[in-house]
Write a protein that holds these residues in place. Structure first.
Motif, PDB file in Angstrom:
ATOM      1  N   ILE A 166     -54.755  44.869  15.534  1.00 35.83           N
ATOM      2  CA  ILE A 166     -54.613  46.209  16.114  1.00 35.83           C
ATOM      3  C   ILE A 166     -53.248  46.316  16.777  1.00 35.83           C
ATOM      4  O   ILE A 166     -52.794  45.392  17.449  1.00 35.83           O
ATOM      5  CB  ILE A 166     -55.739  46.474  17.127  1.00 35.83           C
ATOM      6  CG1 ILE A 166     -57.111  46.316  16.458  1.00 35.83           C
ATOM      7  CG2 ILE A 166     -55.612  47.848  17.743  1.00 35.83           C
ATOM      8  CD1 ILE A 166     -58.269  46.391  17.436  1.00 35.83           C
ATOM      9  N   TYR A 174     -56.019  53.431  16.285  1.00 38.20           N
ATOM     10  CA  TYR A 174     -57.014  52.607  15.602  1.00 38.20           C
ATOM     11  C   TYR A 174     -58.428  53.080  15.922  1.00 38.20           C
ATOM     12  O   TYR A 174     -59.303  53.093  15.055  1.00 38.20           O
ATOM     13  CB  TYR A 174     -56.831  51.159  16.014  1.00 38.20           C
ATOM     14  CG  TYR A 174     -57.871  50.209  15.467  1.00 38.20           C
ATOM     15  CD1 TYR A 174     -57.754  49.665  14.205  1.00 38.20           C
ATOM     16  CD2 TYR A 174     -58.993  49.857  16.238  1.00 38.20           C
ATOM     17  CE1 TYR A 174     -58.705  48.791  13.706  1.00 38.20           C
ATOM     18  CE2 TYR A 174     -59.947  48.997  15.750  1.00 38.20           C
ATOM     19  CZ  TYR A 174     -59.804  48.468  14.485  1.00 38.20           C
ATOM     20  OH  TYR A 174     -60.749  47.622  13.999  1.00 38.20           O
ATOM     21  N   ILE A 178     -59.087  56.730  12.325  1.00 37.57           N
ATOM     22  CA  ILE A 178     -59.728  56.307  11.079  1.00 37.57           C
ATOM     23  C   ILE A 178     -61.098  55.728  11.390  1.00 37.57           C
ATOM     24  O   ILE A 178     -61.343  55.225  12.485  1.00 37.57           O
ATOM     25  CB  ILE A 178     -58.884  55.262  10.318  1.00 37.57           C
ATOM     26  CG1 ILE A 178     -58.639  54.029  11.180  1.00 37.57           C
ATOM     27  CG2 ILE A 178     -57.567  55.863   9.853  1.00 37.57           C
ATOM     28  CD1 ILE A 178     -57.934  52.917  10.446  1.00 37.57           C
ATOM     29  N   GLN A 181     -62.449  50.832   9.878  1.00 32.76           N
ATOM     30  CA  GLN A 181     -61.081  50.330   9.823  1.00 32.76           C
ATOM     31  C   GLN A 181     -60.931  49.154   8.862  1.00 32.76           C
ATOM     32  O   GLN A 181     -59.962  49.081   8.108  1.00 32.76           O
ATOM     33  CB  GLN A 181     -60.619  49.911  11.223  1.00 32.76           C
ATOM     34  CG  GLN A 181     -60.496  51.052  12.221  1.00 32.76           C
ATOM     35  CD  GLN A 181     -61.793  51.325  12.971  1.00 32.76           C
ATOM     36  OE1 GLN A 181     -62.853  50.842  12.576  1.00 32.76           O
ATOM     37  NE2 GLN A 181     -61.713  52.079  14.047  1.00 32.76           N
ATOM     38  N   THR A 184     -60.913  50.299   5.371  1.00 32.21           N
ATOM     39  CA  THR A 184     -59.673  51.024   5.084  1.00 32.21           C
ATOM     40  C   THR A 184     -58.535  50.059   4.793  1.00 32.21           C
ATOM     41  O   THR A 184     -57.756  50.246   3.850  1.00 32.21           O
ATOM     42  CB  THR A 184     -59.313  51.922   6.275  1.00 32.21           C
ATOM     43  OG1 THR A 184     -60.374  52.849   6.508  1.00 32.21           O
ATOM     44  CG2 THR A 184     -58.029  52.684   6.001  1.00 32.21           C
ATOM     45  N   ALA A 230     -52.860  54.729  11.578  1.00 33.38           N
ATOM     46  CA  ALA A 230     -54.054  53.903  11.718  1.00 33.38           C
ATOM     47  C   ALA A 230     -53.999  52.966  12.914  1.00 33.38           C
ATOM     48  O   ALA A 230     -55.023  52.391  13.287  1.00 33.38           O
ATOM     49  CB  ALA A 230     -54.261  53.075  10.445  1.00 33.38           C
ATOM     50  N   ILE A 232     -52.539  49.977  13.046  1.00 30.29           N
ATOM     51  CA  ILE A 232     -52.786  48.634  12.513  1.00 30.29           C
ATOM     52  C   ILE A 232     -51.456  48.021  12.117  1.00 30.29           C
ATOM     53  O   ILE A 232     -50.610  48.680  11.507  1.00 30.29           O
ATOM     54  CB  ILE A 232     -53.740  48.688  11.298  1.00 30.29           C
ATOM     55  CG1 ILE A 232     -55.130  49.161  11.745  1.00 30.29           C
ATOM     56  CG2 ILE A 232     -53.834  47.332  10.610  1.00 30.29           C
ATOM     57  CD1 ILE A 232     -56.089  49.379  10.603  1.00 30.29           C
TER      58      ILE A 232
END
Length: 373
Positions: A166, A174, A178, A181, A184, A230, A232
């Motif tokens: 993250i 995060y 979304i 996760q 994804t 996102a 990420i």
């Protein structure tokens, strides 16, 4: 408006003038009535005067409950976590490690995310527990994920691992942008790998471009996830194996071995050429230099002889007889200088014609040669 306790009615509560809303409330369950009665008795013990519960008692109960409720809003965030504060479900800010505060439930809520933990996702293979061995795991191939089409219309079996975490700077993305996760990230990883493999040829994928694929997929994944916002970070993409399909893997290995032999022979030929060509060039340069030296020497000798002849000719024109006699004597000296000689004197008084000759040079040279022996 105060409530009146009628003890003769089973301990039930009734409003004094029809209730605060003008209606007669229904009787509460027996358990709740008992709880209220006991609470009233305890409250009377510490209230001033020990009188009946009034507005002040209710206010004190409300205040105590409010204080307890507010104090329940304190929470602790771990060193590897970030807390996301929400008020009525709306994000209001994030907190770092340590003791923090937010309004408690149901007004506020806190979501804690482990932002420093590294997560790994396997693409093209999985693991399941072996029923024959306790606790052991075996790898399971997932061809629906691993089989990919290359740029030259071949099929490659690609298995890889994606390591991600993250984003500690934007953990709210995060949490709120979304859903699912992990799924994804897996879908983005598979899509990015298929795109990179689709731009390459099978032979290059199996040999030289394996180290190029990993950073290319990582960069493409990060770009897509940033567009999604996102939150990420893709830390690394690790290729586990890149092989042809199992049905043709033997033929591809033969082709790879042949290419390796070809490269080896090419390298050996280049090494031989790199060794021979400089030697040949050096010999050629040495030959050219020797020829150039011989040319210069011959030209110099010829020039000297021509100059000497010109000088002799000039002297000959001045005194032909003397010059002719001198040339004759020098020539005879050069011709007979290293030979054994017998001199015949035809004009001798005794008429013998033989003149004794004593080679002094030979006599002086022989004892020296004998001494060396």
């Amino acid at each position: 408006m105060p409530w009146i306790n009628e003890g003769g009615n089973g301990g039930s509560w009734k409003p004094g003038n029809g209730g605060p809303w003008g209606q007669k409330p229904s009787a509460p369950p027996p358990d709740f009535e008992e709880f209220l009665r006991r609470g009233q008795d305890k409250l009377k013990q510490w209230m001033p005067g020990g009188g009946s519960v009034g507005a002040r008692g209710l206010l004190a109960l409300v205040l105590i409950g409010a204080i307890i409720w507010l104090l329940s809003g304190f929470y602790t965030v771990g060193p590897n976590e970030v807390g996301l504060n929400k008020i009525f479900g709306r994000y209001t800010g994030k907190t770092g490690p340590g003791l923090n505060y937010n309004l408690p439930f149901p007004v506020g809520a806190v979501q804690k995310l482990q932002v420093t933990n590294r997560n790994a996702i396997n693409i093209g293979f999985g693991a399941r527990q072996d029923i024959r061995a306790t606790g052991a795991q075996i790898q399971v191939d997932l061809p629906e994920e691993s089989l990919m089409l290359t740029g030259d219309e071949n099929i490659a079996d690609v298995k890889f691992v994606v390591i991600w975490q993250i984003d500690p700077v934007r953990p709210e993305d995060y949490a709120f942008n979304i859903a699912n996760q992990r799924e994804t990230v897996k879908a983005v990883a598979e899509s990015a790998m298929r795109e990179v493999i689709g731009r390459s040829q099978i032979q290059r994928i199996l040999t030289a471009e394996r180290k190029v694929i990993e950073p290319a997929v990582q960069e493409l994944m990060q770009k897509i996830l940033n567009e999604y916002k996102a939150g990420i970070l893709i830390l690394q993409v690790q290729l586990q194996s890149v092989d042809p399909p199992e049905q043709v893997i033997a033929a591809f290995r033969d082709v790879t071995a042949a290419q390796q032999d070809q490269n080896r022979l090419r390298n050996e030929a280049e090494a031989y050429a790199n060794r021979v060509v400089p030697e040949a060039r050096g010999k050629a340069a040495a030959t050219v230099q020797e020829a150039e030296g011989y040319r210069l020497q011959t030209v110099a000798e010829a020039t000297g002889q021509a100059s000497r002849f010109s000088q002799i000719y000039e002297q000959y024109k001045k005194a032909p007889d003397v010059t002719r006699q001198r040339i004759y004597l020098e020539t005879m000296e050069r011709v007979f200088g290293g030979m054994d000689k017998v001199i015949v004197d035809q004009g001798g008084a005794q008429g013998q014609g033989v003149l004794p000759y004593l080679p002094l040079n030979a006599l002086t040279a022989r004892p020296a040669d004998g001494a060396r022996k």
